[in-house]
Design a protein around this motif. Sequence first.
Motif, PDB file in Angstrom:
ATOM      1  N   CYS A  99       0.654  -1.134  -0.257  1.00 51.38           N
ATOM      2  CA  CYS A  99      -0.247  -0.074  -0.018  1.00 51.38           C
ATOM      3  C   CYS A  99       1.216   1.363  -0.050  1.00 51.38           C
ATOM      4  O   CYS A  99       1.475   1.643   1.027  1.00 51.38           O
ATOM      5  N   PRO A 120      -2.734  -2.598  -4.868  1.00 52.13           N
ATOM      6  CA  PRO A 120      -3.737  -2.080  -4.963  1.00 52.13           C
ATOM      7  C   PRO A 120      -4.804  -1.130  -5.831  1.00 52.13           C
ATOM      8  O   PRO A 120      -5.987  -1.755  -6.666  1.00 52.13           O
ATOM      9  N   ALA A 121      -3.939  -0.493  -5.561  1.00 54.65           N
ATOM     10  CA  ALA A 121      -4.995   0.204  -6.390  1.00 54.65           C
ATOM     11  C   ALA A 121      -3.847   1.754  -7.421  1.00 54.65           C
ATOM     12  O   ALA A 121      -2.396   2.486  -6.764  1.00 54.65           O
ATOM     13  N   ARG A 122      -2.972   1.380  -8.445  1.00 51.61           N
ATOM     14  CA  ARG A 122      -2.069   1.844  -8.898  1.00 51.61           C
ATOM     15  C   ARG A 122      -2.261   3.438  -9.155  1.00 51.61           C
ATOM     16  O   ARG A 122      -2.941   4.106  -9.906  1.00 51.61           O
ATOM     17  N   ARG A 302      -5.144   6.664  -2.899  1.00 50.68           N
ATOM     18  CA  ARG A 302      -5.405   6.122  -4.289  1.00 50.68           C
ATOM     19  C   ARG A 302      -6.223   4.407  -3.664  1.00 50.68           C
ATOM     20  O   ARG A 302      -6.950   3.846  -3.591  1.00 50.68           O
ATOM     21  N   ASN A 303      -5.049   3.556  -3.050  1.00 44.88           N
ATOM     22  CA  ASN A 303      -5.779   2.909  -2.203  1.00 44.88           C
ATOM     23  C   ASN A 303      -6.225   2.878  -1.547  1.00 44.88           C
ATOM     24  O   ASN A 303      -6.283   3.916  -0.326  1.00 44.88           O
ATOM     25  N   ALA A 307     -10.292  -1.504  -2.643  1.00 47.70           N
ATOM     26  CA  ALA A 307      -9.089  -1.307  -4.026  1.00 47.70           C
ATOM     27  C   ALA A 307      -8.245  -3.174  -3.232  1.00 47.70           C
ATOM     28  O   ALA A 307      -7.813  -4.059  -3.773  1.00 47.70           O
ATOM     29  N   THR A 308      -8.503  -2.930  -2.191  1.00 49.10           N
ATOM     30  CA  THR A 308      -7.263  -3.919  -1.304  1.00 49.10           C
ATOM     31  C   THR A 308      -7.585  -5.285  -1.147  1.00 49.10           C
ATOM     32  O   THR A 308      -7.212  -6.448  -1.684  1.00 49.10           O
ATOM     33  N   ALA A 311      -8.162  -6.807  -5.003  1.00 47.01           N
ATOM     34  CA  ALA A 311      -6.428  -7.291  -5.131  1.00 47.01           C
ATOM     35  C   ALA A 311      -5.979  -7.744  -4.430  1.00 47.01           C
ATOM     36  O   ALA A 311      -5.725  -9.533  -5.333  1.00 47.01           O
ATOM     37  N   ASP A 318      -3.565  -5.324 -13.655  1.00 45.28           N
ATOM     38  CA  ASP A 318      -3.096  -3.769 -13.666  1.00 45.28           C
ATOM     39  C   ASP A 318      -2.394  -3.525 -11.504  1.00 45.28           C
ATOM     40  O   ASP A 318      -1.519  -2.956 -11.590  1.00 45.28           O
ATOM     41  N   ASN A 319      -3.101  -4.536 -10.970  1.00 48.48           N
ATOM     42  CA  ASN A 319      -2.495  -5.136  -9.787  1.00 48.48           C
ATOM     43  C   ASN A 319      -0.395  -5.447  -9.299  1.00 48.48           C
ATOM     44  O   ASN A 319      -0.377  -5.371  -7.980  1.00 48.48           O
TER      45      ASN A 319
END
Length: 341
Positions: A99, A120-122, A302-303, A307-308, A311, A318-319
């Motif tokens: 994260c 989780p979120a790029r 963004r994380n 999203a975690t 993922a 993308d993760n």
Amino acid sequence: MVVIEDTPEIRKEEFGLLEEEVERLFSKLHSLGWSRSACESIAPFTYKINQLKKEKGFKILAHSYQTADIVFGIADIVGDSLALAKKATEIPEKRILFCGVDFMAESVKILNPDKLVLVPARGRDCTLADSITGEDVKKLKEENPGAPVVCYVNTNADVKAESDICCTSANARRIIESLEEDTIIFIPDENMGNNLADLTGKNIITWPGFCRTHHALTMKRLEGLIPDQETKTFAHLECRPEIIETVDFAGGTGDMHRYAAKASKGDKVLFLTEQGFIDRMKIEFPDVHFEDSKMICISMKRNDLFATWKALEKPTDDNIIELDEEVRKKAFRAVNNMLKY
Ligand code: 13P
């Protein structure tokens, strides 16, 4: 927004455990103003994430700039960028959920090619990492023959591949001072490069890159953040030189954490860095008074828990952090050198 059918399923027999989870979260987060019902709304996520990470053999590493629900709800290891890079290499787990921002997760992958690294979120939008390419570094080297290249960790792998040594705010000064050359190329944070020139007396060739979160702190904004003379001020090295000249201390978030750990009951401290770090300090050291910086890094934010959970449950391409193997091998030297300081 989280829709109801996307909430993790909790079996009936687990509901008692969910209550324990609410209490665990509330005991940490209440000092930031979280209500019990707010903790109830995130408990299914933190509970499920903690279950999934164990089942799947993941360790969750989180940078201190992440929100408190991540730091105190699901993270196994929390720290600054240098500590996280070191820990990722030391832990036996082959699966890491990171994260933080892309370039930090990339550093973990550069050092640990056999580990699965998920984000989780790029957030591919760090103003520092975006400001420079490997080709730019090649040109800088041609223009300044003999000058070693120190690259800040906020860079993409192709830039690290062209650099001699990577650094973070925690060891940048030590690294610059340890180099025998007097002229050093420091990329891409111009503020940090100028601050290091002042601190070390070396001739630093800089690059016009800035962290939008720290660069946005002007002297005028700073005046509005300091409540009184007793408040000690401590600025991140990504801040403008005029800020560094004004404050009591300067360094990275690791230095700030050590400062907070030694502070006495009732001390007043203003850390000039991302608000997530200050929230972490408020929870860890409740006897110290921390002023808010109100500085937010949107790439870090963004994380989130949703999203975690996704993922961990089913990572998408993308993760997963993947690097070109040639670039990774070239970048390894600079990142591995960083760990020695
Ligand atoms: P640290 O090296 O103190 O973790 O700083 C991270 C940072 O500010 C990234 O922009």
